[in-house]
Design an enzyme around this catalytic site. Structure first.
Site, PDB file in Angstrom:
ATOM      1  N   TYR A 138     -42.924   2.469   0.170  1.00 31.91           N
ATOM      2  CA  TYR A 138     -43.113   4.001  -0.194  1.00 31.91           C
ATOM      3  C   TYR A 138     -41.692   4.489   0.654  1.00 31.91           C
ATOM      4  O   TYR A 138     -41.386   5.699  -0.036  1.00 31.91           O
ATOM      5  CB  TYR A 138     -44.434   4.586   0.236  1.00 31.91           C
ATOM      6  CG  TYR A 138     -45.449   4.186  -0.596  1.00 31.91           C
ATOM      7  CD1 TYR A 138     -45.339   3.246  -1.615  1.00 31.91           C
ATOM      8  CD2 TYR A 138     -46.648   4.733  -0.427  1.00 31.91           C
ATOM      9  CE1 TYR A 138     -46.388   2.748  -2.421  1.00 31.91           C
ATOM     10  CE2 TYR A 138     -47.773   4.400  -1.131  1.00 31.91           C
ATOM     11  CZ  TYR A 138     -47.747   3.672  -2.215  1.00 31.91           C
ATOM     12  OH  TYR A 138     -48.805   3.137  -2.790  1.00 31.91           O
ATOM     13  N   LYS A 157     -49.244 -10.839   1.606  1.00 29.30           N
ATOM     14  CA  LYS A 157     -48.715 -11.487   0.495  1.00 29.30           C
ATOM     15  C   LYS A 157     -47.796 -12.591   0.890  1.00 29.30           C
ATOM     16  O   LYS A 157     -46.739 -12.658   0.445  1.00 29.30           O
ATOM     17  CB  LYS A 157     -48.430 -10.661  -0.701  1.00 29.30           C
ATOM     18  CG  LYS A 157     -48.060 -11.454  -2.069  1.00 29.30           C
ATOM     19  CD  LYS A 157     -49.357 -11.810  -2.853  1.00 29.30           C
ATOM     20  CE  LYS A 157     -49.139 -12.550  -3.938  1.00 29.30           C
ATOM     21  NZ  LYS A 157     -50.325 -13.009  -4.655  1.00 29.30           N
ATOM     22  N   ASP A 186     -53.271   1.524   0.144  1.00 29.22           N
ATOM     23  CA  ASP A 186     -53.301   2.576  -1.044  1.00 29.22           C
ATOM     24  C   ASP A 186     -54.618   1.830  -2.017  1.00 29.22           C
ATOM     25  O   ASP A 186     -55.325   2.743  -2.153  1.00 29.22           O
ATOM     26  CB  ASP A 186     -52.003   2.976  -1.364  1.00 29.22           C
ATOM     27  CG  ASP A 186     -52.145   4.079  -2.278  1.00 29.22           C
ATOM     28  OD1 ASP A 186     -53.230   4.803  -2.434  1.00 29.22           O
ATOM     29  OD2 ASP A 186     -51.178   4.858  -2.712  1.00 29.22           O
TER      30      ASP A 186
END
Ligand code: NAD
Length: 360
Positions: free
Chosen positions: A143, A193, A249
């Protein structure tokens, strides 16, 4: 000598002032019960601040928040301010205060009181008694990473964002998660990940390093796609989940919805010294504002989180949680969490019932 705390109250817009009023009743009641002294400084934020001072985060609001021991916020926003230029919109007040106060650790519990299990879209046995905490990194990651933007490359539009983390950013959210786990079930599941992303490989390495400072807490790792599946399959397996801004989020909204009751969920955003801002996860709900039907429990439970994580008053936090449970046991519900046969009460009456349970 009584322990003395200063709390900044930022009611905001819509149902914000209504739910904060009930939280204040609870705070005043705690003062009576346990002889703490509270100084409550109320200042405007969001649309209310724009109306009063022409800006969603006036300098005085920020000063009051910065000099408090903790901040309690209602909610901001509403249709009235949607056409304002971006920097003057209520939500900018919220983002502004989070970044000015350097609140990098976002705590989103997903708690489902057994009394409300039928409100979930999942089977009762899967969710009843759910109590998990998602710790989301709030001020870094994709972000905020650079480069970012939309440009022309090879004659066509090209969009780019960058998932970036310094090891220090990962370590500080790691410490935050481990310290929270020490106050709960002592298990941290780090979600990444790492099979695809280098930034996640570093995330995993740093989490392992941080874990060596917390021998009493067990660390496990899970890929984010599996974590999403497990949240829906068997959410009670988790105690604390720690993850990056983007994954957090998505996963925290998914976990919140497992409970089926937005009016019940508190949240916290903390800095490195456990100073924090506490707020319900719901918005300003303009559709029900001023009708005395908003559920104040998410805000009252935010007060409980404030006592536990910023003011080190775990006993008082437990008292609030118990009072909420007792009131639900007696069948009292605000409209949003009610089913046939419940005793439906308004915002103010629910606040009074919690105070009565605390003082009984
Ligand atoms: P919302 O959370 O305000 O409302 C969603 C739905 O849930 C509505 O039907 C509302 O009536 C209901 N609801 C919410 N809180 C409730 C409560 N305590 N008791 C009973 N019912 C409740 O989300 P929205 O409608 O998407 O947004 C409304 C405004 O709030 C927008 O301006 C949005 O930008 C703002 N917002 C603010 C925050 C915040 O301040 N942190 C968060 C989300 C949305």
């Amino acid at each position: 000598m009584n322990q003395k705390y200063t709390i900044a109250l930022l009611p905001g817009d819509g149902i914000g002032p209504e739910v904060i009023k009930e939280a204040v009743k609870v705070l005043r009641s705690l003062e009576k019960i346990l002889k703490i002294e509270l100084i409550l400084n109320e200042v405007p934020v969001g649309g209310a601040a724009y109306e009063a001072e022409g800006h969603p985060l006036p300098a005085n609001t920020l000063n009051v928040a910065q000099s408090a021991d903790a901040v309690l916020l209602g909610a901001v926003g509403g249709p009235k301010w949607e056409s304002l230029e971006r920097d003057l919109r209520p939500e900018r007040g919220l983002l502004g205060i989070r970044s000015e106060l350097a609140l990098f650790s976002n705590l989103r519990p997903a708690i489902l009181y057994p009394q409300l299990a039928s409100a979930s879209s999942l089977k009762t046995e899967i969710v009843s008694g759910l109590d998990l905490m998602i710790v989301r990194e709030l001020v870094g990651g994709i972000y905020f990473g650079k480069p970012r933007g939309i440009e022309i490359r090879d004659g066509e539009r090209f969009g780019i964002n960058s998932a970036t983390y310094y090891e220090s950013e990962i370590a500080r959210i790691g410490h935050s998660a481990f310290q929270i786990a020490q106050k709960r079930g002592k298990r941290v599941c780090s979600v990444d990940k790492a099979n695809v992303l280098e930034v996640s490989e570093l995330w995993r390495e740093v989490m392992e390093e941080v874990s060596s400072s917390y021998p009493d807490v067990t660390l496990s790792h899970m890929y984010v796609d599996n974590a999403a599946m497990q949240l829906v399959r068997d959410p009670k397996q988790f105690d604390v989940m720690v993850t990056s801004n983007l994954f957090g989020d998505v996963l925290s909204d998914c976990a919140a919805m497992l409970t089926g009751s937005i009016g019940m969920l508190p949240s916290a955003s903390l800095d490195k010294n456990s100073f924090g801002m506490y707020e319900p996860i719901h918005g300003s709900a303009p559709d029900i504002a001023g009708k005395d039907i908003a559920n104040p429990l998410a805000t009252i439970l935010s007060v409980s989180m404030m006592l536990r994580y910023s003011l080190n008053q775990a006993e008082l936090a437990d008292k609030i949680n118990l009072a909420v449970s007792e009131v639900l046991d007696k069948g009292y519900r605000t409209k949003d969490i009610s089913a046939a046969g419940d005793k439906v009460v308004g915002t103010e009456e629910m606040g009074d019932l919690i105070v009565m349970a605390l003082e009984s």
